[in-house]
Design an enzyme around this catalytic site. Structure first.
Site, mmCIF file in Angstrom:
data_model
loop_
_atom_site.group_PDB
_atom_site.id
_atom_site.type_symbol
_atom_site.label_atom_id
_atom_site.label_comp_id
_atom_site.label_asym_id
_atom_site.label_seq_id
_atom_site.Cartn_x
_atom_site.Cartn_y
_atom_site.Cartn_z
ATOM 1 N N CYS A 1 -4.929 1.854 -6.111
ATOM 2 C CA CYS A 1 -4.636 0.481 -6.515
ATOM 3 C C CYS A 1 -3.212 0.287 -7.019
ATOM 4 O O CYS A 1 -2.717 -0.845 -7.065
ATOM 5 C CB CYS A 1 -5.608 0.035 -7.592
ATOM 6 N N HIS B 1 -9.284 -8.164 -5.903
ATOM 7 C CA HIS B 1 -8.488 -6.938 -6.042
ATOM 8 C C HIS B 1 -7.954 -6.558 -4.661
ATOM 9 O O HIS B 1 -8.702 -6.104 -3.806
ATOM 10 C CB HIS B 1 -9.379 -5.826 -6.612
ATOM 11 N N HIS C 1 -3.325 -5.413 -15.046
ATOM 12 C CA HIS C 1 -4.054 -4.916 -13.876
ATOM 13 C C HIS C 1 -5.314 -5.761 -13.682
ATOM 14 O O HIS C 1 -5.569 -6.253 -12.597
ATOM 15 C CB HIS C 1 -4.375 -3.437 -14.083
#
Length: 1022
Positions: A171, A344, A306
């Protein structure tokens, strides 16, 4: 750490096809999440309540529209190769191109440079689908997949020679890519870096994983730091930023969105699970980034978190931030996360956040964080010195510091500290130039690899210009610098933005008009400047140009200052004031000289410098100055003396135009000592000059012979024996002025040919004395000039006089002839007409000095509409898990790529043109078995339909062939045709310039093998 500037941005995220739409989505707290498209997989088939093994718990996610669309023709990639390429490569290619344009750089300008490419990527599902289908693995499948190729493709197609790499830290991949790019800039490994990230979800594999790991949100939406947070929602996207050292960006006058002050990357190490976040590592990566940036935590106004929306992830992130910010009384750290809008985006998550922060700093406002209304109380944000952004946060104009976190599932953490750009860089002022500049009009330019692409982009630019209130000069200046480099050149002048929009739309909608305003030059033009002679003058000539163009104004003033000591009166004021005295010889000649000097110098200053020069009679004086044979002050003295001395001669002379060849008149003229042949303007265009009584006798005789004659309105018999009384006095002036060999080739109308520079043939005193009485050999000089290959003839004078004669002389010699350009086409001409002339020259291949075209106020970086890629061609997998069978939780898709490309661009509009068919209009295909076989094999190797191919298509430049495809081509030809004889790659390579040449080569070697010249070869049947 030395500051790094973000100078270019492009992105594409769910619900946001471009950067502007992305910012709009953020500002309105929009939702880019929706049902999984059928193009990916059948989400309902894989959904089961309770997250049963092998199934997902959601049918929702954030997906970009049309990931299968790819403009392969733009990048000269064959359909077969495009179909094999991971769509992540395709998205990155187009986004990288647009990001470079957004940086104010024409992408071709970077070709050959050491620019670097750094790409963050986490998934490679296309490779999983295709590389396990062993029967269908090809060379294109191999090069079309692999993480490295996402970066290497960009470097290859933009011809970038700097570092090129892909990084997978899950990520955090794309923010780590930015970190590596910044370090490469700091170490001077490169001067420009493209950093980006991409993610395309092709299969439900990760959705199944997230579900089984208890990480997947049932509604497919991330809810960062919210009491409703219940897991991850998947998202897609692509983003690319262009980075430079701040000092370099400022020095070049580039717009800077934001500045990267410091970055840091670390690892969790061994913690309570490889996929679990580590608060202590996050604390340390924040501290490292702050140290490198040289800031205190209290300096940071907001942070883009995040923010996955998982209970453990949000808690660890808030505690890590709180470690640094808990002591902030009254000024809590503002926190948000874009994952609430997009989901995401995995490998693209870092770049999505970076672009959000950069745009927030640039626009001086931070968007509210979606789902922030119901803050998770268990996170105790106030105690940690943090507040969740429930409403947009307005920012000061400068000095704002922001943070950005991106944490990888495997424990690789990254943080970046950004700052608002210095005021001058955020909204840069006019770019200075050595030239004052300004022609009084804007010249908007656009290039594209094909005419349909040009039409599409004309409409995109018209739409953008209509929406924004930007001065036309600034729009055009940016178009000149950014939208350059492709084969087809479009150019049009405009006086204001409304007119520009109208002209762009008109050209896009009218194929005939578009054809007139577009060209595809094959090389550098060979430009000839032709200076007009006496007779072209009129009161107030070029007054409009003097009013509009600062550049022309300066040069006319310069010529006037040089003339004034010798004329005693301002020639400029006489000309611009509309004084009828301009027709008196003493004023006509210096006036024409001043106008032509100023016009020639203006064009030269604009970057249009002549390859050759020619002046008709008195026009040679201004030509001589531009050629470097006379200095301005010397030429001014000569021309003033010439005009004054001629004016003093007695009247009584005249000039007679005769439609007859020179040779047919010479004998009769020789009988009249006071008459001479003044000019030869064409095969049947001769001018006689001399005593009026003698001319009347000649005219009567010629009329009786049926020849057409016409008296010219002149005050004196120029270029005749009647000029002899002034020669001695003029020669004295000429001796003092002198003259040298021209530095630019001059076709002399005294000699009727090119002056020999190597032999030292000068335009000296003797030349100018002879010039007064010599016959003007315009026809001879012009024919020699045309034979020398002039492609563009620019007439330098107050109105077109010579062009008609040149067309007559050239029409019989060549079918097309040179392009005629008139900077001053008539009495009302002004800056707009000069702009039209410059546009014509640009379309022909000239490279103007665009800075000189505009005043300083217009030389300001502005955002233009990004390149509009075609979406006509579609490339996807024939059967992904959407159509496969679920057997015990295992998907077994049939793995074949399909191409959906209904028509090449050439078939969609007229005039026909595309990367495939643009060269082929009007060319038939040769018949015969060898030709048929060659076309079928070329089509098979490239993925083209045989009827798309024509003889003049180039295999490399138009069809996208490379060395791998050439080897396949050779092997398939040898399989298809027998009796060819020996065919080696070394023999084949030089004959692959076009499809037609390939067919010719095959016929040649086949004929040689059979000992005859017949083209037919035995064709092997399938």
């Amino acid at each position: 750490m030395e500051p790094i500037a973000i100078v270019g941005i492009d992105c594409r995220f769910p619900g946001a096809p471009d950067t502007g739409a992305y910012w709009d989505l953020l500002m309105r707290s929009g939702d880019g999440v929706g049902e999984v498209p059928r193009l990916r997989w059948d989400a309902k088939e894989f959904h089961a309540a309770g997250g049963a093994p092998g199934r997902t718990n959601t049918t929702e996610g954030g997906f970009v529209n049309d990931p299968d669309a790819f403009d392969n023709e733009f990048f000269t990639i064959s359909p077969r190769e495009a179909a094999a390429m991971d769509p992540q490569q395709r998205l990155l290619l187009q986004s990288a191109w647009r990001a470079v344009e957004d940086a104010g750089i024409a992408p071709q300008q970077l070709a050959g440079s050491g620019a670097g490419v750094f790409v963050g990527i986490m998934g490679n599902e296309w490779a999983q689908l295709h590389l396990t289908d062993y029967d269908n693995v090809t060379a294109q499948i191999g090069s079309g997949n692999g993480y490295c190729m996402t970066a290497n493709r960009i470097s290859y197609h933009l011809d970038l020679k700097g570092p090129s790499l892909a990084v997978d830290t899950a990520c955090s991949s794309s923010l780590v890519a930015v970190h590596l790019a910044a370090n490469a800039l700091l170490s001077e490994e490169c001067d420009v870096a493209l950093a980006g990230g991409v993610n395309v979800a092709l299969t439900p594999a990760l959705s199944i994983f997230y579900t089984q790991a208890g990480l997947s949100a049932p509604d497919g939406r991330c809810k960062p730091f919210s009491s409703e947070a219940n897991g991850i929602g998947r998202g897609e996207g692509v983003g690319v930023v262009v980075l430079r050292r701040l000092k370099d960006a400022v020095a070049d006058g580039q717009r800077v969105y934001a500045v990267i002050r410091g970055t840091a990357v670390n690892q969790d190490g061994r913690s309570n699970g490889i996929t679990a976040p580590n608060r202590w590592a996050q604390q340390e990566v924040l501290a490292s980034a702050y140290r490198r940036a040289g800031v205190e935590p209290s300096d940071v106004t907001f942070t883009e978190g995040h923010g996955t929306g998982t209970a453990l992830g949000d808690m660890m992130e808030v505690r890590a931030l709180g470690h640094h910010h808990a002591g902030r009384s009254g000024k809590p750290l503002a926190l948000g996360s874009v994952k609430g809008n997009l989901g995401h985006t995995e490998g693209a998550a870092g770049i999505a956040g970076l672009i959000k922060v950069a745009l927030s700093l640039h626009n001086r406002v931070v968007p509210a964080s979606r789902f922030a209304a119901k803050e998770n109380p268990s996170l105790k944000m106030r105690e940690h010195g943090i507040r969740l952004l429930k409403a947009p946060l307005k920012l000061p104009a400068e000095g704002v510091v922001a943070g950005l976190s991106s944490f990888g599932m495997g424990g690789t953490n990254a943080h970046a500290v950004l700052e608002s750009a210095p005021p001058a860089a955020a909204r840069p002022k006019a770019r200075p130039s050595a030239t004052a500049g300004g022609i009084g009009a804007a010249v908007f330019t656009l290039t594209a690899p094909a005419v349909p692409a040009l039409q599409r982009n004309l409409l995109a630019q018209a739409d953008a210009a209509e929406r924004r209130r930007v001065p036309v000069g600034s729009l055009a200046w940016n178009s000149n610098h950014v939208k350059a480099g492709h084969r087809y050149r479009f150019a049009v002048s405009a006086s204001d933005t409304a007119e520009l929009v109208t002209r762009l739309r008109s050209a896009a909608d009218d194929p005939d008009l578009l054809a007139r305003l577009t060209a595809a030059p094959t090389g550098r033009p060979r430009t000839a400047f032709l200076y007009t002679g006496q007779g072209s003058q009129y009161p107030a000539m070029t007054a409009g140009l003097y009013r509009d163009s600062a550049l022309y104004r300066g040069f006319l003033d310069e010529a006037d200052a040089a003339l004034l000591p010798h004329t005693g009166r301002s020639v400029r004021d006489l000309v611009l004031g509309g004084d009828a005295d301009v027709h008196l010889t003493r004023w006509t000649q210096p006036a024409l000289f001043a106008v032509e000097y100023a016009l020639g110098r203006t064009l030269a200053e604009l970057g249009v410098r002549p390859d050759v020069l020619l002046g008709h009679s008195v026009g040679e004086y201004a030509a001589a100055v531009l050629a470097g044979a006379l200095p301005l002050d010397g030429a001014a003295r000569l021309i003033a003396a010439r005009g004054a001395l001629m004016q003093e001669l007695p009247e009584g002379g005249g000039m007679l135009s005769v439609r007859a060849a020179r040779e047919s008149l010479e004998a009769r003229v020789a009988e009249e000592p006071l008459v001479g042949i003044a000019a030869v303007n064409g095969p049947l265009a001769t001018v006689l000059s001399g005593d009026l009584a003698a001319l009347e006798r000649i005219e009567g005789e010629l009329t009786e012979r049926g020849l057409k004659t016409r008296r010219l309105q002149v005050s004196h018999a120029f270029h005749s024996p009647l000029m002899e009384p002034m020669l001695e006095r003029f020669a004295a002036v000429a001796e003092e002025v002198g003259g040298t060999v021209p530095q630019v080739p001059v076709y002399s109308t005294v000699r009727g040919r090119l002056l020999d520079q190597e032999a030292g043939e000068a335009m000296d005193a003797a030349y100018w004395v002879e010039h007064i009485g010599a016959t003007v050999l315009f026809a001879d000089a012009t024919i020699a000039l045309l034979d020398d290959g002039a492609t563009h003839v620019v007439e330098i004078g107050p109105r077109p006089v010579l062009s008609g004669m040149v067309r007559t002389l050239g029409g019989a010699r060549t079918a097309a002839g040179p392009v005629h350009v008139h900077p001053v086409p008539g009495e009302d001409a002004a800056g707009r007409e000069l702009g039209d002339a410059l546009a014509e020259l640009y379309r022909g291949g000239a490279v103007p000095d665009w800075d000189a075209v505009y005043e300083e106020k217009d030389r300001v970086p502005q955002q233009l509409a990004p390149y509009a890629f075609s979406d006509k061609h579609r490339y996807w997998a024939a059967r992904t898990p959407a159509l496969g069978e679920a057997r015990g939780g295992r998907v077994e898709p049939a793995l074949q790529s399909v191409v959906s490309a209904p028509e090449p661009e050439s078939a969609q509009s007229e005039p026909a043109a595309s990367a495939v068919a643009v060269l082929s209009v009007g060319h038939g295909r040769p018949e015969g078995p060898v030709a048929r076989a060659a076309y079928e094999v070329v089509g098979k190797v490239g993925g083209y339909a045989p009827d798309e191919l024509t003889p003049d298509l180039r295999l490399y430049e138009d069809l996208g062939f490379d060395s791998v495809m050439v080897m396949e081509l050779k092997n398939r030809l040898e399989e298809r045709l027998t009796g060819l004889g020996e065919m080696t790659v070394q023999d084949l390579l030089p004959r692959l310039s076009t499809v037609g040449e390939l067919v010719g080569f095959l016929n040649e070697i086949g004929a040689a093998a059979h000992g005859h010249e017949a083209p037919g070869q035995e064709e092997r049947t399938a």
